[in-house]
Design a protein around this motif. Structure first.
Motif, mmCIF file in Angstrom:
data_model
loop_
_atom_site.group_PDB
_atom_site.id
_atom_site.type_symbol
_atom_site.label_atom_id
_atom_site.label_comp_id
_atom_site.label_asym_id
_atom_site.label_seq_id
_atom_site.Cartn_x
_atom_site.Cartn_y
_atom_site.Cartn_z
ATOM 1 N N GLY A 71 8.873 10.770 -4.664
ATOM 2 C CA GLY A 71 9.925 10.046 -4.903
ATOM 3 C C GLY A 71 11.035 9.739 -4.086
ATOM 4 N N GLU A 72 11.159 10.791 -3.179
ATOM 5 C CA GLU A 72 11.986 11.007 -2.219
ATOM 6 C C GLU A 72 11.252 10.097 -0.798
ATOM 7 O OE1 GLU A 72 12.596 15.019 -1.361
ATOM 8 O OE2 GLU A 72 14.142 15.171 -2.460
ATOM 9 N N ARG A 73 9.783 10.183 -0.804
ATOM 10 C CA ARG A 73 9.204 9.408 0.238
ATOM 11 C C ARG A 73 9.466 7.955 -0.063
ATOM 12 N NH1 ARG A 73 3.185 9.188 1.171
ATOM 13 N NH2 ARG A 73 3.289 7.628 2.863
ATOM 14 N N LEU A 74 9.322 7.502 -1.445
ATOM 15 C CA LEU A 74 9.370 6.124 -1.759
ATOM 16 C C LEU A 74 10.773 5.751 -1.654
ATOM 17 C CD1 LEU A 74 7.229 4.696 -3.260
ATOM 18 C CD2 LEU A 74 8.413 5.013 -5.497
ATOM 19 N N LEU A 75 11.737 6.322 -1.788
ATOM 20 C CA LEU A 75 12.938 6.135 -1.461
ATOM 21 C C LEU A 75 13.265 5.926 -0.088
ATOM 22 C CD1 LEU A 75 15.447 8.313 -3.918
ATOM 23 C CD2 LEU A 75 15.366 5.910 -3.445
ATOM 24 N N SER A 76 12.918 6.836 0.643
ATOM 25 C CA SER A 76 13.380 6.610 2.294
ATOM 26 C C SER A 76 12.258 5.534 2.753
ATOM 27 C CB SER A 76 12.617 8.047 3.080
ATOM 28 O OG SER A 76 11.539 8.055 3.366
ATOM 29 N N LEU A 77 11.330 5.352 2.118
ATOM 30 C CA LEU A 77 10.576 3.924 2.626
ATOM 31 C C LEU A 77 11.275 2.669 2.256
ATOM 32 C CD1 LEU A 77 7.563 3.276 3.506
ATOM 33 C CD2 LEU A 77 7.088 2.907 1.525
ATOM 34 N N ILE A 78 11.628 2.720 1.074
ATOM 35 C CA ILE A 78 12.415 1.848 0.772
ATOM 36 C C ILE A 78 13.814 1.446 1.598
ATOM 37 C CG2 ILE A 78 13.729 0.430 -1.109
ATOM 38 C CD1 ILE A 78 11.850 1.697 -3.142
ATOM 39 N N ASP A 79 14.345 2.563 1.882
ATOM 40 C CA ASP A 79 15.741 2.694 2.474
ATOM 41 C C ASP A 79 15.109 1.993 4.178
ATOM 42 O OD1 ASP A 79 18.300 3.214 2.735
ATOM 43 O OD2 ASP A 79 17.934 5.007 3.938
ATOM 44 N N ILE A 91 2.979 9.710 -8.543
ATOM 45 C CA ILE A 91 4.167 9.900 -9.662
ATOM 46 C C ILE A 91 3.365 9.955 -10.952
ATOM 47 C CG2 ILE A 91 6.379 9.094 -10.219
ATOM 48 C CD1 ILE A 91 7.178 8.673 -7.208
ATOM 49 N N ASN A 92 2.916 8.493 -10.876
ATOM 50 C CA ASN A 92 2.375 8.285 -12.011
ATOM 51 C C ASN A 92 1.290 9.074 -12.868
ATOM 52 O OD1 ASN A 92 3.241 6.155 -13.952
ATOM 53 N ND2 ASN A 92 1.465 4.551 -13.496
ATOM 54 N N GLY A 93 0.402 9.429 -11.995
ATOM 55 C CA GLY A 93 -0.701 10.343 -12.268
ATOM 56 C C GLY A 93 -0.064 11.677 -12.832
ATOM 57 N N TYR A 94 0.935 12.302 -12.024
ATOM 58 C CA TYR A 94 1.332 13.871 -12.455
ATOM 59 C C TYR A 94 2.342 13.708 -13.773
ATOM 60 C CZ TYR A 94 -0.363 15.791 -8.342
ATOM 61 O OH TYR A 94 -1.480 16.192 -7.236
ATOM 62 N N ALA A 95 3.061 12.632 -13.864
ATOM 63 C CA ALA A 95 3.823 12.386 -14.732
ATOM 64 C C ALA A 95 2.923 12.283 -16.245
ATOM 65 C CB ALA A 95 4.713 10.913 -14.852
ATOM 66 N N GLU A 96 1.858 11.440 -16.165
ATOM 67 C CA GLU A 96 1.067 11.223 -17.309
ATOM 68 C C GLU A 96 0.550 12.620 -17.540
ATOM 69 O OE1 GLU A 96 -0.111 8.020 -17.986
ATOM 70 O OE2 GLU A 96 -1.169 8.474 -19.711
ATOM 71 N N HIS A 144 0.939 -1.055 -0.002
ATOM 72 C CA HIS A 144 0.027 0.068 -0.030
ATOM 73 C C HIS A 144 0.828 1.134 0.105
ATOM 74 C CE1 HIS A 144 -3.504 2.595 0.725
ATOM 75 N NE2 HIS A 144 -2.658 3.134 1.814
ATOM 76 N N GLU A 145 1.924 1.232 0.869
ATOM 77 C CA GLU A 145 2.715 2.363 0.966
ATOM 78 C C GLU A 145 3.720 2.704 -0.111
ATOM 79 O OE1 GLU A 145 2.828 4.638 3.635
ATOM 80 O OE2 GLU A 145 1.170 3.494 4.607
ATOM 81 N N LEU A 146 3.773 1.566 -1.021
ATOM 82 C CA LEU A 146 4.815 1.846 -2.119
ATOM 83 C C LEU A 146 3.872 2.167 -3.387
ATOM 84 C CD1 LEU A 146 7.012 -1.475 -2.101
ATOM 85 C CD2 LEU A 146 7.426 1.200 -1.822
ATOM 86 N N LYS A 147 2.399 1.764 -3.244
ATOM 87 C CA LYS A 147 1.523 2.053 -4.332
ATOM 88 C C LYS A 147 1.106 3.373 -4.388
ATOM 89 C CE LYS A 147 -2.306 -0.406 -6.577
ATOM 90 N NZ LYS A 147 -3.371 -1.257 -6.267
ATOM 91 N N THR A 148 1.106 4.074 -3.046
ATOM 92 C CA THR A 148 0.455 5.521 -3.250
ATOM 93 C C THR A 148 1.277 6.313 -3.756
ATOM 94 O OG1 THR A 148 -0.514 4.669 -0.916
ATOM 95 C CG2 THR A 148 -0.870 7.196 -1.421
ATOM 96 N N PRO A 149 2.534 6.333 -3.255
ATOM 97 C CA PRO A 149 3.459 7.540 -3.940
ATOM 98 C C PRO A 149 3.472 7.264 -5.570
ATOM 99 C CG PRO A 149 4.822 6.080 -2.287
ATOM 100 C CD PRO A 149 3.259 5.845 -2.240
ATOM 101 N N LEU A 150 3.568 5.889 -5.957
ATOM 102 C CA LEU A 150 3.863 5.605 -7.025
ATOM 103 C C LEU A 150 2.599 6.074 -8.021
ATOM 104 C CD1 LEU A 150 5.700 2.056 -7.009
ATOM 105 C CD2 LEU A 150 6.445 4.282 -8.152
ATOM 106 N N PHE A 183 3.889 20.070 -10.297
ATOM 107 C CA PHE A 183 3.925 18.655 -10.331
ATOM 108 C C PHE A 183 5.224 17.769 -10.383
ATOM 109 C CE2 PHE A 183 -0.177 18.648 -13.282
ATOM 110 C CZ PHE A 183 -1.015 19.365 -12.305
ATOM 111 N N ALA A 184 6.127 18.426 -11.100
ATOM 112 C CA ALA A 184 7.537 17.960 -10.983
ATOM 113 C C ALA A 184 7.794 18.046 -9.396
ATOM 114 C CB ALA A 184 8.627 18.843 -11.473
ATOM 115 N N SER A 185 7.759 18.999 -8.650
ATOM 116 C CA SER A 185 8.229 19.042 -7.348
ATOM 117 C C SER A 185 7.238 17.912 -6.370
ATOM 118 C CB SER A 185 7.973 20.464 -6.666
ATOM 119 O OG SER A 185 6.487 20.828 -6.591
ATOM 120 N N ILE A 186 6.042 17.847 -6.718
ATOM 121 C CA ILE A 186 5.102 16.711 -6.098
ATOM 122 C C ILE A 186 5.989 15.261 -6.532
ATOM 123 C CG2 ILE A 186 3.041 15.380 -6.144
ATOM 124 C CD1 ILE A 186 1.804 18.222 -6.490
ATOM 125 N N ILE A 187 6.275 14.993 -7.777
ATOM 126 C CA ILE A 187 6.868 13.879 -8.130
ATOM 127 C C ILE A 187 8.192 13.663 -7.495
ATOM 128 C CG2 ILE A 187 8.051 12.702 -10.122
ATOM 129 C CD1 ILE A 187 5.796 14.123 -11.991
#
Ligand code: ADP
Length: 563
Positions: free
Chosen positions: A392-400, A364-369, A355-361, A384-388
């Motif tokens: 992305g940073e949130r995703l990275l810190s989550l994975i970290d 990101i996907n939406g804004y990039a689209e 869930h946590e990975l899916k939300t930011p992705l 939009f770029a700053s949201i992405i």
């Protein structure tokens, strides 16, 4: 043995007494015979000397003495009877063939003893050849042996009784004396046979092989006893120190044996002895009892998991067979509550991670689209770029954080232990967070002394960083965050104190759980993952420390870690 010897002694005494009585009777009888014959000889000699056998008057005098028990007969050399004081002279037969008469005619005297079947006893005869070749024969009926005996019967009986008593008494004394060492020895059998008892018994050379065998067998039994005791103690120690429960049931589901863990896991009472009681008294779980019945019926192994008083118990049932016959069931009871909870946590974790990975992705996907389709124009693109970037940073810190957590759980950094100066490490972390604190107008302080502890430097750095970052994140501008490194009774203490928003009491127990977030909207804004405190808790556990928390809403939070 004593009874047997006493019986033998009694029989022997009786036999000796009977033998003595028999020989006494024979001796007495012979002695009596000789006496009677001697007295008959005297009588014969006396008559031959005193009485004139030719004198008819004198002979008649003898006849008148019919009461005398001596029979006097005068026999001519041709055997014809001239006189007899007892017999009827008309019917008397010739006596020439009488042995005593024959002897007397030949040698001058003759004697014989003849048994009378009509009288039932003997008659003694003595014959003397007189000068005129006439034979004087005296005879006397032997006394009835029984009558003869009756005279000496009392004294004979007395002697016999005395012989019996003496024989019996001395044999008994002898038997007791012989048996005494054996008695002393046998009395000690079963206990430790004393040296003295062995010494006693060793007087009999014949028993030395027995003593040797006894001693060696005793030693063997002693060794086996020790062996058995050791084995049973070992089994006791093993079963009582086992965390798993062991229950032995018979085929009627009665408890034969149960260890302490078994009682504890089934919530039984330590004060009750469950041996011999029905298993259902210990555990009423329907599933388990039915599975036990199936195992008894089919002689098969089974496995069942039950929820017993908020505990998850895995029960492994094994049939106990002897010569292919079922004698009972052996139950191994394993408490899998922790494993069960971990399984749930793992499942929740996977769901949370996805869930946590899916939300930011998704965002990101939406804004990039939108940017790709040219839907974003001018300033929107930057926004939009700053949201992405933020997502992305949130995703990275989550994975970290997930990587950190799994590393700690694997204990893969076990070998990276080194002396770490906590104060210096704290200083570094404070420095790296200085900017963040400044941005929020928060005063960040480091207090304490240099303290070294053996630990994983990277992990300890993460620990301090996470806690200090949390304090800065959850403290309003103008607040204070303090890190203290100190020692108390040889314990290393790390304290992180802030004057922040505090944590409500109902959340305090749960904030160390993975992905647990008190205020979701706030955390989202500040890019929280809910994994920070979970990582901290694992790092503390990795270093065998303890973590505690004191917090009051609106006043602040203090987290204390003790190593
Ligand atoms: P997060 O990444 O959200 O900070 P944490 O596991 O570090 O995750 O913290 C869990 C929750 O605990 C946070 O969402 C926050 O609500 C609360 N929390 C942690 N530290 C503090 C603190 N110093 N003051 C107030 N609340 C805190």
């Amino acid at each position: 043995m004593k009874r047997k010897i006493h019986l033998s002694v009694a029989l022997l005494s009786t036999a000796i007494t009977i033998l003595v009585a028999f020989f006494m009777m024979i001796t007495f009888y012979k002695f009596n015979n000789n006496n009677q014959m001697d007295s008959l000889k005297n009588t014969g000699n006396l008559i031959s000397n005193v009485i004139h056998l030719t004198d008819a008057d004198e002979l008649n005098t003898l006849k008148t003495h019919e009461n005398t028990n001596v029979r006097i007969t005068l026999i001519d050399s041709d055997g014809s009877v001239l006189f007899d004081n007892k017999a009827d002279m008309n019917n008397i037969e010739n006596h020439i063939d009488r042995p005593e008469v024959k002897q007397a005619l030949k040698k001058g005297t003759g004697q014989s003893i003849r048994y009378s079947t009509t009288l039932g006893y003997d008659t003694y005869y003595y014959a003397i050849k007189l000068e005129n070749n006439i034979i004087l024969r005296v005879s006397h009926e032997a006394e009835n042996p029984l009558t003869a005996f009756s005279g000496i019967l009392p004294i004979t009986l007395l002697i016999l009784v005395l012989i019996f008593i003496i024989t019996y008494y001395t044999s008994s004394l002898l038997a007791n004396h012989i048996l005494r060492p054996i008695e002393v020895f046998t009395k000690n059998i079963g206990e430790n046979i004393s040296e003295e008892a062995f010494k006693y018994l060793s007087v009999y050379d014949e028993l030395s092989p027995f003593i040797r065998t006894y001693e060696s067998q005793n030693k063997e039994i002693e060794n086996k006893d020790i062996d058995l005791e050791e084995k049973s103690t070992l089994l006791d120690v093993i079963s009582s120190s086992m965390g798993e429960g062991i229950v032995l049931l018979d085929t009627s589901m009665k408890i034969m044996s149960i260890n302490n863990s078994g009682i504890r896991l089934f919530n039984g009472s330590r004060n009750i002895s469950y041996s011999g009681k029905d298993f259902i008294r210990l555990c009423r779980d329907l599933d388990l009892n039915q599975t036990l019945e199936v195992s008894i019926g089919k002689k098969s192994s089974n496995e069942v998991m039950i929820n017993h008083n908020n505990k998850y118990l895995n029960i492994y049932i094994n049939p106990v067979l002897r010569n292919c016959e079922l004698t009972g069931l052996l139950l191994l009871v394993v408490d899998s509550t922790e494993k069960h909870k971990l399984d749930i946590m793992r499942r929740e974790f996977s769901a949370n991670v996805s869930h946590e990975l899916k939300t930011p992705l998704t965002s990101i996907n939406g804004y990039a689209e939108m940017i790709k389709n040219g839907m974003a124009k001018g300033d929107d693109i930057t926004k939009f770029a700053s949201i992405i970037k933020r997502e992305g940073e949130r995703l990275l810190s989550l994975i970290d954080d997930i990587i950190k957590l799994s590393k700690i759980e694997d204990n893969s950094d076990d070998n990276n232990l080194e002396p770490v100066n906590l104060y210096t490490l704290g200083k570094d972390v404070v420095n790296s967070l200085e900017l963040l604190a400044k941005e929020k107008d928060i005063q960040l302080e480091l207090k304490g002394i240099s303290i070294f502890m053996k630990g994983n430097k990277g992990m300890l750095q993460d620990l301090l960083y996470n806690l200090l970052e949390n304090s800065i994140k959850y403290t309003n501008p103008g607040g204070l965050v303090q890190l203290t490194i100190c020692e108390d009774s040889k314990k290393t203490i790390i304290k992180i104190k802030d004057t922040g928003i505090g944590i409500p009491v109902e959340h305090q127990d749960r904030i160390f759980e993975r992905f647990y977030i008190v205020d979701k909207s706030r955390s989202k804004k500040i890019g929280s993952t809910g994994l920070g405190l979970s990582i901290v808790k694992h790092i503390v556990e990795f270093h065998k420390g303890k973590i505690s928390l004191e917090s009051e809403v609106g006043k602040g939070t203090e987290i204390t870690i003790t190593f």
